[in-house]
Design a protein around this motif. Structure first.
Motif, PDB file in Angstrom:
ATOM      1  N   LEU A  22     -12.955 122.812 -13.940  1.00  0.00           N
ATOM      2  CA  LEU A  22     -13.244 122.986 -15.369  1.00  0.00           C
ATOM      3  C   LEU A  22     -14.678 122.584 -15.710  1.00  0.00           C
ATOM      4  N   ARG A  23     -15.182 121.542 -15.065  1.00  0.00           N
ATOM      5  CA  ARG A  23     -16.574 121.135 -15.304  1.00  0.00           C
ATOM      6  C   ARG A  23     -17.539 122.253 -14.900  1.00  0.00           C
ATOM      7  N   ASN A  26     -16.151 125.800 -17.349  1.00  0.00           N
ATOM      8  CA  ASN A  26     -15.928 125.745 -18.784  1.00  0.00           C
ATOM      9  C   ASN A  26     -16.994 124.843 -19.414  1.00  0.00           C
ATOM     10  N   PHE A  29     -15.641 122.139 -21.861  1.00  0.00           N
ATOM     11  CA  PHE A  29     -15.005 121.045 -21.148  1.00  0.00           C
ATOM     12  C   PHE A  29     -16.057 120.154 -20.490  1.00  0.00           C
ATOM     13  N   GLN A  32     -17.754 118.025 -23.124  1.00  0.00           N
ATOM     14  CA  GLN A  32     -16.858 116.979 -23.615  1.00  0.00           C
ATOM     15  C   GLN A  32     -16.630 115.901 -22.554  1.00  0.00           C
ATOM     16  N   ALA A  33     -16.525 116.304 -21.285  1.00  0.00           N
ATOM     17  CA  ALA A  33     -16.336 115.330 -20.210  1.00  0.00           C
ATOM     18  C   ALA A  33     -17.568 114.433 -20.092  1.00  0.00           C
ATOM     19  N   GLU A  71      -8.108 115.233 -25.880  1.00  0.00           N
ATOM     20  CA  GLU A  71      -8.497 116.640 -25.863  1.00  0.00           C
ATOM     21  C   GLU A  71      -8.721 117.120 -24.426  1.00  0.00           C
ATOM     22  N   LEU A  72      -9.371 116.323 -23.627  1.00  0.00           N
ATOM     23  CA  LEU A  72      -9.595 116.690 -22.225  1.00  0.00           C
ATOM     24  C   LEU A  72      -8.268 116.792 -21.481  1.00  0.00           C
ATOM     25  N   GLN A  75      -6.671 120.086 -22.300  1.00  0.00           N
ATOM     26  CA  GLN A  75      -7.315 121.177 -21.566  1.00  0.00           C
ATOM     27  C   GLN A  75      -6.904 121.177 -20.097  1.00  0.00           C
ATOM     28  N   LEU A  76      -6.769 119.999 -19.510  1.00  0.00           N
ATOM     29  CA  LEU A  76      -6.319 119.900 -18.114  1.00  0.00           C
ATOM     30  C   LEU A  76      -4.904 120.437 -17.961  1.00  0.00           C
TER      31      LEU A  76
END
Length: 92
Positions: A22-23, A26, A29, A32-33, A71-72, A75-76
């Motif tokens: 995702l990193r 996206n 994402f 946000q991470a 939120e993360l 998404q995961l």
């Protein structure tokens, strides 16, 4: 006083591959991470006494960290085909 960091890979060890994917794939994402990791490091610096901040502001930072982590995590779960927790059984 030693303060533990809360890196995402520590809190979601079973999702290590999804976190990396995702990193890379996206942009939202990834942003946000990074924001979460920076916020976590700042909170640790404050709790270690390296950086000064009043208690009310520190609590606000901690609430922001929790909201970002939630939120993360959603998404995961969606990336893994699990329900996002909406209560509708969406499957992702």
């Amino acid at each position: 006083m030693h303060v533990d960091h809360h890196p995402l890979v520590h809190d979601f060890p079973e999702d290590r591959e999804a976190l990396q994917r995702l990193r890379q794939e996206n942009a939202l994402f990834a942003r946000q991470a990074e924001e979460y990791e920076a916020l976590d490091k700042r909170i640790c610096r404050i709790e270690d006494g390296i950086e000064l901040l009043d208690d009310v502001s520190l609590q606000a930072l901690k609430l922001s960290r929790v909201a970002l982590k939630d939120e993360l995590a959603r998404q995961l779960k969606r990336a893994g085909g699990q329900c996002c927790g909406c209560g509708n059984g969406c499957g992702g």
